[in-house]
Scaffold this active site. Structure first.
Site, mmCIF file in Angstrom:
data_model
loop_
_atom_site.group_PDB
_atom_site.id
_atom_site.type_symbol
_atom_site.label_atom_id
_atom_site.label_comp_id
_atom_site.label_asym_id
_atom_site.label_seq_id
_atom_site.Cartn_x
_atom_site.Cartn_y
_atom_site.Cartn_z
ATOM 1 N N HIS A 130 -15.414 16.407 -11.930
ATOM 2 C CA HIS A 130 -15.130 17.676 -11.243
ATOM 3 C C HIS A 130 -16.359 18.004 -10.391
ATOM 4 O O HIS A 130 -17.486 17.659 -10.751
ATOM 5 C CB HIS A 130 -14.919 18.753 -12.315
ATOM 6 C CG HIS A 130 -14.450 20.068 -11.808
ATOM 7 N ND1 HIS A 130 -15.297 20.978 -11.219
ATOM 8 C CD2 HIS A 130 -13.223 20.646 -11.805
ATOM 9 C CE1 HIS A 130 -14.602 22.056 -10.897
ATOM 10 N NE2 HIS A 130 -13.344 21.877 -11.240
ATOM 11 N N ASP A 208 -19.687 17.372 -19.644
ATOM 12 C CA ASP A 208 -18.828 18.439 -19.144
ATOM 13 C C ASP A 208 -17.586 18.464 -20.025
ATOM 14 O O ASP A 208 -16.709 17.606 -19.880
ATOM 15 C CB ASP A 208 -18.482 18.149 -17.682
ATOM 16 C CG ASP A 208 -17.400 19.075 -17.156
ATOM 17 O OD1 ASP A 208 -17.007 20.012 -17.879
ATOM 18 O OD2 ASP A 208 -16.940 18.854 -16.022
ATOM 19 N N GLN A 211 -12.770 20.591 -19.912
ATOM 20 C CA GLN A 211 -11.363 20.223 -20.056
ATOM 21 C C GLN A 211 -11.086 19.630 -21.442
ATOM 22 O O GLN A 211 -9.939 19.497 -21.828
ATOM 23 C CB GLN A 211 -11.035 19.200 -18.958
ATOM 24 C CG GLN A 211 -9.634 19.215 -18.448
ATOM 25 C CD GLN A 211 -9.184 20.542 -17.878
ATOM 26 O OE1 GLN A 211 -8.352 21.228 -18.478
ATOM 27 N NE2 GLN A 211 -9.732 20.950 -16.745
ATOM 28 N N LYS A 234 -10.346 28.475 -20.052
ATOM 29 C CA LYS A 234 -9.445 27.318 -20.205
ATOM 30 C C LYS A 234 -8.991 27.150 -21.652
ATOM 31 O O LYS A 234 -8.207 26.264 -21.952
ATOM 32 C CB LYS A 234 -10.160 26.040 -19.739
ATOM 33 C CG LYS A 234 -10.418 26.008 -18.236
ATOM 34 C CD LYS A 234 -10.919 24.665 -17.814
ATOM 35 C CE LYS A 234 -11.498 24.692 -16.421
ATOM 36 N NZ LYS A 234 -10.486 24.775 -15.372
ATOM 37 N N CYS A 373 -10.729 19.951 -7.159
ATOM 38 C CA CYS A 373 -12.204 19.887 -7.174
ATOM 39 C C CYS A 373 -12.667 18.468 -7.531
ATOM 40 O O CYS A 373 -13.667 18.306 -8.252
ATOM 41 C CB CYS A 373 -12.803 20.905 -8.132
ATOM 42 S SG CYS A 373 -12.435 22.594 -7.685
HETATM 43 C C1 PLP Z 1 -13.536 18.946 -15.969
HETATM 44 C C2 PLP Z 1 -13.946 20.276 -15.424
HETATM 45 N N1 PLP Z 1 -15.244 20.561 -15.305
HETATM 46 C C3 PLP Z 1 -15.677 21.738 -14.835
HETATM 47 C C4 PLP Z 1 -14.793 22.700 -14.445
HETATM 48 C C5 PLP Z 1 -15.311 23.996 -13.930
HETATM 49 O O1 PLP Z 1 -14.892 25.025 -14.753
HETATM 50 P P1 PLP Z 1 -15.168 26.533 -14.298
HETATM 51 O O2 PLP Z 1 -14.440 26.708 -12.984
HETATM 52 O O3 PLP Z 1 -14.570 27.344 -15.386
HETATM 53 O O4 PLP Z 1 -16.622 26.673 -14.159
HETATM 54 C C6 PLP Z 1 -13.415 22.460 -14.512
HETATM 55 C C7 PLP Z 1 -12.434 23.434 -14.024
HETATM 56 O O5 PLP Z 1 -11.333 23.084 -13.625
HETATM 57 C C8 PLP Z 1 -12.982 21.217 -15.032
HETATM 58 O O6 PLP Z 1 -11.687 20.934 -15.157
#
Ligand code: PLP
Length: 415
Positions: A130, A208, A211, A234, A373
């Site tokens: 992401h 990260d 998800q 999420k 993203c």
């Molecule tokens: C794998 C992953 N990392 C990071 C993020 C970023 O999350 P946030 O927008 O809540 O900061 C997302 C959001 O879709 C994601 O799916």
């Protein structure tokens, strides 16, 4: 991260009754909410608890000596302990509240990367990241004169580790950063080999888990990572709250990320000293009720059981892949159901994903269309965007049927 044998199945239909969002019709149809990877819906337990907290226990935290200040502080710190237990972190001081996973990853990139990266060093990410775990590292690495390296995906969509030796020969690897579950393909990564390789290089491993945490058990000690980021919205919690876990010795060695009130020990004209962990990284008034709500969401998820949630999503992913493959002109992306969380990305031949999503909306079906993203991944797939249907503990098979019926309607519009 395999689902344990004997896991008690969850009853999505019963759980669904906890979510008031499903009590309405959208364009006259029952809501098929297939956009949970984007943001999850909230159960009444979280909504009611936050209202109750605001109604009876709200004040600013830590600095008040009155009853409400004490209640609010207990609420915030109680939530911190729940996050610690949820991630199996060794020490509650290692849980830093932030706005979301993006802020958590920026915190590490700026505060650790900004002060530890230089020429000859390398940051390694994957093609499946992401932007939140890609752009901050690309920026900080290049700003500091370090190398920014991306591990490509192989023909099966797995991260290709064959180039690791060459990277290690050419650079001093300082950071390896990757997700546990891909938001665009749903791939569940076995990050073990990459974690071991990172530590052999003397690098930190940044995970990260935005998800992953909503969908399967995340254990920072079992993963042996150094930092891990999650987002509350999420995982049935409110927006505006997330958490960073980091090893205490690393957090202690780092400079603060944001500066101001609450994060200091003493302030003089000559010099300011930083507060203890985790407050050193929590400048300004905290998202107090949001943290409290996240704690209640964690109670809710643990009550359902992370193993049961993971098993439910595998089942839905298998069902969705089967049903979607019946739709003429569809291309499905990503791994087989047993290696993915509840995420299915697809494209319809000759129909822009936004058109697909818009027509589906008229049928009460909410999906995501776009690059998710993940522009480097889209580039790899040779597309600008995909459609993405994503599932959660409250998703029922009828919603997937509604999606498939909707796609047939989309085909008719473009016939
Ligand atoms: C794998 C992953 N990392 C990071 C993020 C970023 O999350 P946030 O927008 O809540 O900061 C997302 C959001 O879709 C994601 O799916």
């Amino acid at each position: 991260m395999a689902v344990r044998a004997g896991t008690k199945a969850l009853d999505a239909r019963t759980l669904r009754a906890d979510f008031p969002i499903f009590e309405q019709l959208i364009h006259g149809r029952p809501l098929a909410y297939l956009d949970s990877a984007n943001s999850s819906q909230k159960p009444r337990q979280v909504l009611d608890a936050m209202t109750e907290f605001y109604s009876t226990s709200y004040a600013n935290v830590h600095r008040a000596v009155h009853v409400l200040g004490e209640r609010a502080t207990a609420g915030l710190e109680g939530a911190r302990e729940k996050v610690r237990a949820f991630l199996n972190a060794p020490d509650v001081r290692e849980i830093v509240f932030v706005r979301n996973a993006t802020e958590a990853l920026n915190l590490v990139a700026y505060s650790w990367g900004g002060n530890n990266l230089g020429p000859g060093d390398a940051v390694v990410v994957t093609e499946l990241e992401h932007h939140s775990n890609f752009v901050p590292w690309q920026y900080i690495a290049r700003r500091n004169g370090a190398e920014f390296t991306m591990l490509p995906l192989d023909e099966n969509g797995d991260v290709d580790l064959s180039g690791l030796d060459e990277i290690a020969r050419n650079f001093n690897v300082k950071v390896v950063a990757t997700n546990l579950v891909s938001n665009s393909l749903g791939t569940i990564h076995d990050v073990g080999p990459l974690v071991r390789w990172a530590h052999e290089q003397g690098a930190i491993f940044v995970c990260d888990a935005a998800q992953a945490a909503p969908h399967l058990t995340v254990d920072v000690q079992a993963l042996d990572c150094d930092f891990l980021a999650i987002s509350g919205h999420k995982m049935c919690g409110p927006s505006g709250i997330g958490a960073l876990w980091g090893r205490a010795e690393l957090l202690e060695s780092m400079e603060p990320f944001l500066l101001g009130g609450h994060m200091i020990n003493s302030v003089r004209y000559e010099k300011t000293t930083w507060g203890e962990l985790p407050h050193k990284f929590e400048a300004g008034t905290s998202p107090i009720a949001e943290a409290y709500g996240l704690g209640v969401a964690i109670d809710y998820l643990r009550g359902v059981g992370l193993d049961a949630i993971e098993a439910h999503e595998h089942e839905l992913a298998a069902y969705a892949l089967g049903r979607l493959s019946e739709v003429p002109g569809i291309t499905l992306y990503g791994p087989p159901a047993e290696r993915r969380a509840g995420v299915v990305s697809f494209n319809m031949d000759g129909i822009h994903p936004h058109d697909v999503a818009q027509i589906l909306d008229m049928q009460g079906v909410a999906i995501r269309a776009g690059h998710h993203c993940c522009q480097p991944l889209m580039h790899k797939l040779g597309v600008a965007a995909t459609n993405r249907a994503s599932f959660y503990l409250y998703t029922v098979q009828e919603e997937i049927d509604q999606l498939v019926d909707g796609l047939h309607a989309v085909k008719k519009v473009f016939a």
